[in-house]
Design an enzyme around this catalytic site. Structure first.
Site, PDB file in Angstrom:
ATOM      1  N   ASP A   1       4.862  -7.410   3.814  1.00 39.19           N
ATOM      2  CA  ASP A   1       3.575  -6.857   4.323  1.00 39.19           C
ATOM      3  C   ASP A   1       2.811  -8.006   5.318  1.00 39.19           C
ATOM      4  O   ASP A   1       2.913  -9.025   4.941  1.00 39.19           O
ATOM      5  CB  ASP A   1       2.779  -6.537   3.034  1.00 39.19           C
ATOM      6  CG  ASP A   1       1.968  -5.258   3.586  1.00 39.19           C
ATOM      7  OD1 ASP A   1       2.090  -4.104   3.137  1.00 39.19           O
ATOM      8  OD2 ASP A   1       1.017  -5.144   4.451  1.00 39.19           O
TER       9      ASP A   1
ATOM     10  N   SER B   1       0.737  -1.184  -0.102  1.00 38.48           N
ATOM     11  CA  SER B   1      -0.009  -0.027  -0.063  1.00 38.48           C
ATOM     12  C   SER B   1       0.913   1.138   0.094  1.00 38.48           C
ATOM     13  O   SER B   1       2.084   1.468   0.424  1.00 38.48           O
ATOM     14  CB  SER B   1      -0.934   0.258   1.213  1.00 38.48           C
ATOM     15  OG  SER B   1      -1.698   1.383   1.234  1.00 38.48           O
TER      16      SER B   1
ATOM     17  N   ILE C   1       6.757  -7.031  10.478  1.00 37.97           N
ATOM     18  CA  ILE C   1       7.988  -6.479  11.088  1.00 37.97           C
ATOM     19  C   ILE C   1       8.232  -6.285  12.426  1.00 37.97           C
ATOM     20  O   ILE C   1       9.296  -6.169  13.063  1.00 37.97           O
ATOM     21  CB  ILE C   1       8.473  -5.048  10.630  1.00 37.97           C
ATOM     22  CG1 ILE C   1       7.514  -4.095  10.881  1.00 37.97           C
ATOM     23  CG2 ILE C   1       8.318  -5.297   9.021  1.00 37.97           C
ATOM     24  CD1 ILE C   1       7.919  -2.623  10.697  1.00 37.97           C
TER      25      ILE C   1
ATOM     26  N   TYR D   1       4.891   8.829  17.735  1.00 40.74           N
ATOM     27  CA  TYR D   1       5.474   8.809  16.219  1.00 40.74           C
ATOM     28  C   TYR D   1       6.687   9.690  16.048  1.00 40.74           C
ATOM     29  O   TYR D   1       7.690   9.151  15.423  1.00 40.74           O
ATOM     30  CB  TYR D   1       4.169   9.335  15.307  1.00 40.74           C
ATOM     31  CG  TYR D   1       4.479   9.240  13.916  1.00 40.74           C
ATOM     32  CD1 TYR D   1       4.351   7.985  13.221  1.00 40.74           C
ATOM     33  CD2 TYR D   1       4.782  10.414  13.051  1.00 40.74           C
ATOM     34  CE1 TYR D   1       4.281   7.899  12.038  1.00 40.74           C
ATOM     35  CE2 TYR D   1       4.913  10.183  11.649  1.00 40.74           C
ATOM     36  CZ  TYR D   1       4.423   8.904  11.196  1.00 40.74           C
ATOM     37  OH  TYR D   1       4.680   8.813   9.865  1.00 40.74           O
TER      38      TYR D   1
HETATM   39  N1  LIG Z   1       1.344   9.072   4.368  1.00 35.24           N
HETATM   40  C1  LIG Z   1       1.885  10.066   4.858  1.00 35.24           C
HETATM   41  O1  LIG Z   1       1.367  11.308   5.119  1.00 35.24           O
HETATM   42  C2  LIG Z   1       3.270   9.783   5.482  1.00 35.24           C
HETATM   43  C3  LIG Z   1       4.153  10.583   5.805  1.00 35.24           C
HETATM   44  C4  LIG Z   1       5.168  10.737   6.360  1.00 35.24           C
HETATM   45  C5  LIG Z   1       5.844   9.369   6.694  1.00 35.24           C
HETATM   46  N2  LIG Z   1       5.072   8.395   6.303  1.00 35.24           N
HETATM   47  C6  LIG Z   1       5.642   6.890   6.575  1.00 35.24           C
HETATM   48  O2  LIG Z   1       5.337   6.264   5.458  1.00 35.24           O
HETATM   49  C7  LIG Z   1       5.500   4.957   5.462  1.00 35.24           C
HETATM   50  C8  LIG Z   1       4.383   4.429   4.884  1.00 35.24           C
HETATM   51  O3  LIG Z   1       3.302   4.861   5.082  1.00 35.24           O
HETATM   52  P1  LIG Z   1       1.973   4.903   4.143  1.00 35.24           P
HETATM   53  O4  LIG Z   1       1.005   6.112   4.236  1.00 35.24           O
HETATM   54  O5  LIG Z   1       2.258   4.399   2.559  1.00 35.24           O
HETATM   55  O6  LIG Z   1       0.983   3.546   4.818  1.00 35.24           O
HETATM   56  P2  LIG Z   1      -0.099   2.642   3.973  1.00 35.24           P
HETATM   57  O7  LIG Z   1      -1.078   2.482   5.466  1.00 35.24           O
HETATM   58  O8  LIG Z   1      -0.753   3.354   2.807  1.00 35.24           O
HETATM   59  O9  LIG Z   1       0.778   1.643   3.802  1.00 35.24           O
HETATM   60  C9  LIG Z   1       1.652   0.717   4.835  1.00 35.24           C
HETATM   61  C10 LIG Z   1       1.727  -0.660   4.621  1.00 35.24           C
HETATM   62  O10 LIG Z   1       2.375  -1.241   5.489  1.00 35.24           O
HETATM   63  C11 LIG Z   1       1.975  -2.385   5.852  1.00 35.24           C
HETATM   64  N3  LIG Z   1       2.205  -2.561   7.314  1.00 35.24           N
HETATM   65  C12 LIG Z   1       1.906  -2.039   8.485  1.00 35.24           C
HETATM   66  N4  LIG Z   1       2.213  -2.751   9.548  1.00 35.24           N
HETATM   67  C13 LIG Z   1       3.236  -3.763   9.127  1.00 35.24           C
HETATM   68  C14 LIG Z   1       3.862  -4.447   9.822  1.00 35.24           C
HETATM   69  N5  LIG Z   1       4.067  -4.439  11.049  1.00 35.24           N
HETATM   70  N6  LIG Z   1       4.713  -5.281   9.138  1.00 35.24           N
HETATM   71  C15 LIG Z   1       4.806  -5.377   7.765  1.00 35.24           C
HETATM   72  N7  LIG Z   1       3.914  -4.562   7.241  1.00 35.24           N
HETATM   73  C16 LIG Z   1       3.058  -3.637   7.852  1.00 35.24           C
HETATM   74  C17 LIG Z   1       0.509  -2.351   5.713  1.00 35.24           C
HETATM   75  O11 LIG Z   1      -0.212  -3.365   5.841  1.00 35.24           O
HETATM   76  C18 LIG Z   1       0.352  -1.437   4.679  1.00 35.24           C
HETATM   77  O12 LIG Z   1       0.467  -2.153   3.354  1.00 35.24           O
HETATM   78  C19 LIG Z   1       5.228   4.890   7.162  1.00 35.24           C
HETATM   79  O13 LIG Z   1       6.334   4.378   7.952  1.00 35.24           O
HETATM   80  C20 LIG Z   1       4.885   6.148   7.471  1.00 35.24           C
HETATM   81  O14 LIG Z   1       5.086   6.619   8.903  1.00 35.24           O
HETATM   82  C21 LIG Z   1       3.874   8.600   5.723  1.00 35.24           C
END
Ligand SMILES: NC(=O)c1ccc[n+]([C@@H]2O[C@H](COP(=O)([O-])OP(=O)(O)OC[C@H]3O[C@@H](n4cnc5c(N)ncnc54)[C@H](O)[C@@H]3O)[C@@H](O)[C@H]2O)c1
Length: 246
Positions: free
Chosen positions: A44, A23, A71, A152
């Site tokens: 994932d 995702s 993870i 966070y």
């Molecule tokens: N979206 C934002 O605005 C944003 C901003 C800053 C940082 N981030 C960081 O980017 C990264 C990805 O976020 P995103 O927005 O793409 O999230 P998302 O929710 O779209 O995707 C996250 C994916 O990680 C998987 N996942 C969750 N926990 C897991 C685990 N324990 N083991 C394996 N897989 C796991 C989920 O199933 C999902 O497919 C994160 O580290 C988040 O903190 C996101």
């Protein structure tokens, strides 16, 4: 202007692990890595999401293997790394998975599920002895430039500190960097985007929009690539300038 679809970073054939590949940012990173000719290994907890990724990437002529891996579980990480490194330890690692900032988690559990989990994946990967390893951690402007969200911020600043430590210690001659996204249009932030808070964040962003996952993926791939061969221990901010206006 959005990131162009025909970016070429000069990768030699190699494999890459992307955690949270089903995702959002992980998904966009996996797709761009496959476009660049890398053999993608996606981890994932979402088995259906991984299967959909595989179908999409293979249909486009790329290589994708998915492993259901949590993870936050050292046993799960160990099994997934054994499977991922069975033939050859993947050269590249993107530590992207982590809980959403809005999750109501106890502080210690949240740090375990993000910072400690990132270190666990990284250690298992380095133990597999990848050749010329390169790593990118996905952190955030939260914790590194802003003080939003208690655990966070602590976790993301901790992962950045760990990234810098790896960049200096250079185990196995590792090159380690991080990308710090601002608000990115992924499934986990959809509620925020339609809220007053979300609209406020966007209105104060100099670019007046959220980022797209592909715009983070292209930074990740740049940092991994030979184009960034002398970049080590850096945090690249990709937030449209929003952290300058808070
Ligand atoms: N979206 C934002 O605005 C944003 C901003 C800053 C940082 N981030 C960081 O980017 C990264 C990805 O976020 P995103 O927005 O793409 O999230 P998302 O929710 O779209 O995707 C996250 C994916 O990680 C998987 N996942 C969750 N926990 C897991 C685990 N324990 N083991 C394996 N897989 C796991 C989920 O199933 C999902 O497919 C994160 O580290 C988040 O903190 C996101």
């Amino acid at each position: 202007m959005r990131a162009p679809a025909d970016l070429r970073f000069g990768f030699q054939p190699a494999s890459i692990i992307v955690t949270g590949a089903a995702s959002g940012i992980g998904r966009a990173t996996a797709k761009l890595a496959a476009d660049q000719g890398l053999a993608v290994i996606g981890w994932d907890v979402d088995a259906y999401g991984l299967a959909a990724m595989r179908d999409e990437i293979v249909a486009a002529g790329g290589s994708f293997t998915g492993y259901v891996a949590d993870i936050t579980s050292p046993q799960s990480v160990q099994h997934a790394m054994q499977a991922s490194a069975r033939n050859l330890a993947p050269r590249y690692l993107v530590n992207n998975a982590g809980p959403p900032s809005t999750a109501a988690l106890r502080f210690d559990a949240a740090i375990a599920g993000s910072l400690i989990a990132t270190q666990c994946v990284t250690r298992r990967w380095l133990e597999a002895e990848p050749a010329d390893p390169v790593l990118v951690n996905v952190v955030s402007i939260a914790g590194n430039l802003l003080g939003l969200a208690e655990w966070y911020s602590a976790a993301k600043a901790g992962i950045m500190g760990y990234t810098r430590h790896l960049a200096v210690g250079r185990p196995h001659r590792l090159r380690a960097n991080a990308v710090a996204p601002g608000l990115i249009n992924t499934p986990r932030v959809q509620d925020t985007l339609v809220s007053d808070r979300g609209r406020d964040i966007v209105s104060r962003n100099p670019m007046r929009r959220v980022g797209e996952p592909e715009e983070i993926a292209s930074v990740v791939l740049f940092l991994l690539s030979p184009a960034a061969a002398y970049v080590n221990g850096a945090m690249v901010v990709a937030d449209g300038g929003s952290s300058l206006t808070f």
